[in-house]
Design an enzyme around this catalytic site. Structure first.
Site, PDB file in Angstrom:
ATOM      1  N   LYS A  14       0.798  -1.389  -0.098  1.00  0.00           N
ATOM      2  CA  LYS A  14       0.083  -0.304  -0.449  1.00  0.00           C
ATOM      3  C   LYS A  14       0.838   1.543   0.471  1.00  0.00           C
ATOM      4  CE  LYS A  14      -3.702  -1.793   2.387  1.00  0.00           C
ATOM      5  NZ  LYS A  14      -4.538  -2.023   3.519  1.00  0.00           N
ATOM      6  N   TYR A  37     -12.631  -1.939  -3.061  1.00  0.00           N
ATOM      7  CA  TYR A  37     -13.058  -2.323  -1.343  1.00  0.00           C
ATOM      8  C   TYR A  37     -14.263  -1.852  -1.491  1.00  0.00           C
ATOM      9  CZ  TYR A  37      -8.504  -2.022   0.090  1.00  0.00           C
ATOM     10  OH  TYR A  37      -7.085  -2.161   0.543  1.00  0.00           O
ATOM     11  N   PHE A  91     -15.402   3.953   8.426  1.00  0.00           N
ATOM     12  CA  PHE A  91     -14.037   4.298   7.403  1.00  0.00           C
ATOM     13  C   PHE A  91     -13.656   4.100   6.060  1.00  0.00           C
ATOM     14  CE2 PHE A  91     -13.841  -0.521   8.097  1.00  0.00           C
ATOM     15  CZ  PHE A  91     -12.939  -1.243   7.160  1.00  0.00           C
ATOM     16  N   ARG A 150      -2.243 -13.974   4.027  1.00  0.00           N
ATOM     17  CA  ARG A 150      -2.531 -12.864   5.263  1.00  0.00           C
ATOM     18  C   ARG A 150      -1.706 -13.646   6.489  1.00  0.00           C
ATOM     19  NH1 ARG A 150      -7.226  -9.994   4.421  1.00  0.00           N
ATOM     20  NH2 ARG A 150      -7.821 -10.229   6.316  1.00  0.00           N
ATOM     21  N   THR A 205      -5.246  -7.135  10.786  1.00  0.00           N
ATOM     22  CA  THR A 205      -5.644  -5.792  10.629  1.00  0.00           C
ATOM     23  C   THR A 205      -5.076  -4.651  11.364  1.00  0.00           C
ATOM     24  OG1 THR A 205      -7.815  -6.964   9.245  1.00  0.00           O
ATOM     25  CG2 THR A 205      -7.049  -4.724   9.224  1.00  0.00           C
ATOM     26  N   ARG A 254       2.455  -6.697   9.429  1.00  0.00           N
ATOM     27  CA  ARG A 254       1.944  -5.839   9.594  1.00  0.00           C
ATOM     28  C   ARG A 254       2.363  -5.588  11.061  1.00  0.00           C
ATOM     29  NH1 ARG A 254      -3.963  -6.980   7.386  1.00  0.00           N
ATOM     30  NH2 ARG A 254      -3.988  -5.282   5.687  1.00  0.00           N
ATOM     31  N   ASN A 278      -1.957   0.111   6.492  1.00  0.00           N
ATOM     32  CA  ASN A 278      -1.528  -1.152   7.223  1.00  0.00           C
ATOM     33  C   ASN A 278      -0.895  -1.822   5.885  1.00  0.00           C
ATOM     34  OD1 ASN A 278      -3.903  -2.068   5.848  1.00  0.00           O
ATOM     35  ND2 ASN A 278      -4.753  -2.787   7.851  1.00  0.00           N
ATOM     36  N   HIS A 301      -1.982  -4.898   1.114  1.00  0.00           N
ATOM     37  CA  HIS A 301      -2.922  -5.638   1.378  1.00  0.00           C
ATOM     38  C   HIS A 301      -3.073  -7.163   0.796  1.00  0.00           C
ATOM     39  CE1 HIS A 301      -7.092  -7.134  -0.383  1.00  0.00           C
ATOM     40  NE2 HIS A 301      -6.541  -6.978  -0.790  1.00  0.00           N
ATOM     41  N   GLU A 328     -10.392  -9.255  -7.772  1.00  0.00           N
ATOM     42  CA  GLU A 328      -8.679  -8.306  -7.372  1.00  0.00           C
ATOM     43  C   GLU A 328      -8.055  -8.891  -8.484  1.00  0.00           C
ATOM     44  OE1 GLU A 328      -7.961  -9.070  -3.153  1.00  0.00           O
ATOM     45  OE2 GLU A 328      -9.705  -8.341  -2.370  1.00  0.00           O
TER      46      GLU A 328
HETATM   47  P1  IDP Z   1      -7.764  -6.990   5.739  1.00  0.00           P
HETATM   48  O1  IDP Z   1      -7.186  -5.163   4.596  1.00  0.00           O
HETATM   49  O2  IDP Z   1      -7.200  -7.365   6.532  1.00  0.00           O
HETATM   50  O3  IDP Z   1      -8.731  -7.847   5.351  1.00  0.00           O
HETATM   51  P2  IDP Z   1     -10.657  -5.155   5.694  1.00  0.00           P
HETATM   52  O4  IDP Z   1     -11.459  -5.302   7.567  1.00  0.00           O
HETATM   53  O5  IDP Z   1     -10.649  -6.134   5.189  1.00  0.00           O
HETATM   54  O6  IDP Z   1      -8.729  -6.462   6.306  1.00  0.00           O
HETATM   55  O7  IDP Z   1      -9.816  -3.647   5.658  1.00  0.00           O
HETATM   56  C1  IDP Z   1      -9.559  -3.197   4.356  1.00  0.00           C
HETATM   57  C2  IDP Z   1      -8.563  -2.367   4.984  1.00  0.00           C
HETATM   58  O8  IDP Z   1      -9.341  -1.245   5.178  1.00  0.00           O
HETATM   59  C3  IDP Z   1      -7.958  -2.473   6.086  1.00  0.00           C
HETATM   60  O9  IDP Z   1      -6.356  -2.878   5.620  1.00  0.00           O
HETATM   61  C4  IDP Z   1      -7.695  -0.882   6.668  1.00  0.00           C
HETATM   62  O10 IDP Z   1      -6.775  -0.745   5.861  1.00  0.00           O
HETATM   63  C5  IDP Z   1      -8.599  -0.076   6.801  1.00  0.00           C
HETATM   64  N1  IDP Z   1      -9.412  -0.578   7.027  1.00  0.00           N
HETATM   65  C6  IDP Z   1     -10.158  -1.190   8.042  1.00  0.00           C
HETATM   66  N2  IDP Z   1     -11.079  -1.226   9.480  1.00  0.00           N
HETATM   67  C7  IDP Z   1     -10.822   0.231   9.757  1.00  0.00           C
HETATM   68  C8  IDP Z   1     -11.212   0.697  10.571  1.00  0.00           C
HETATM   69  O11 IDP Z   1     -11.408   0.212  11.493  1.00  0.00           O
HETATM   70  N3  IDP Z   1     -10.702   2.469  10.598  1.00  0.00           N
HETATM   71  C9  IDP Z   1      -9.476   2.628   9.550  1.00  0.00           C
HETATM   72  N4  IDP Z   1      -9.437   1.474   8.555  1.00  0.00           N
HETATM   73  C10 IDP Z   1      -9.787   0.355   8.532  1.00  0.00           C
HETATM   74 MG    MG Z   2     -10.059  -7.257   3.997  1.00  0.00          MG
END
Ligand code: IDP
Ligand code: MG
Length: 154
Positions: free
Chosen positions: A9, A49, A57, A85, A91, A102, A112, A115, A126
């Site tokens: 990212k 997304y 968010f 993963r 996350t 991470r 973070n 992805h 994707e």
């Molecule tokens: P993942 O990337 O571990 O699959 P997801 O829940 O799919 O996590 O969320 C996608 C991305 O959205 C996360 O990697 C992060 O960058 C962002 N994100 C997730 N939850 C939050 C939040 O509560 N606040 C701000 N950004 C978030």
């Molecule tokens: Mg995800």
């Protein structure tokens, strides 16, 4: 062989972590069959997304992922979706196991660093967003391919 979509990212690219993250993927034995740097457009980000649309968010997530270049990859390996993963970590970086990308490189769930697809269906979806079929290089052997061939179970 299983396939997943991985992206370094914008924070990872800006901080000079491309090499470190790619090294981890290569050392694991995974095969990178597609790779490009691009700055996601709003359209690409919204497709990527889509599942998060409407969440609080979401606007911040779209701003973040379009804020600079990412390194998009298609990665192959045995059970690679789960494996990537696991290497990425949770996350929320402070919940992630030490040693994961991470946990080692990121401070907040907003930023973070990496992805990775979370299922076979999202991986295919994707990959199709970021790559045309002809952009993938599948017709070569990595060292790991030779190792698999030499194993009794192969
Ligand atoms: P993942 O990337 O571990 O699959 P997801 O829940 O799919 O996590 O969320 C996608 C991305 O959205 C996360 O990697 C992060 O960058 C962002 N994100 C997730 N939850 C939050 C939040 O509560 N606040 C701000 N950004 C978030
Ligand atoms: Mg995800």
């Amino acid at each position: 062989m299983d396939r997943t979509f991985v992206a370094i990212k914008p924070d990872g690219v800006k901080r000079g972590l491309i090499g470190n993250i790619i090294r981890r993927i290569e050392h694991k034995g995974y095969k990178i069959v597609g790779m490009k740097m691009l700055q996601p457009t709003l359209e690409i980000a919204e497709k990527h997304y889509a599942e998060h649309k409407g969440k609080p968010f979401y606007p911040e997530l779209i701003n973040y992922i379009t804020s600079g270049p990412i390194v998009a990859m298609v990665v192959e390996g045995k059970n690679v979706i789960e494996g990537m993963r696991h290497m990425m970590g949770s996350t929320v970086p402070n919940d992630a196991q030490v040693g994961t990308i991470r946990a080692d490189f990121a401070q907040t769930k907003e930023c973070n660093t990496i992805h990775g697809s979370d299922s076979c269906e999202s991986a295919q979806r994707e990959i199709d967003i970021y790559f045309k079929p002809e952009e993938l290089c599948r017709d070569w052997k990595s060292m790991m391919d030779y190792v698999w061939e030499s194993m009794p179970s192969e």
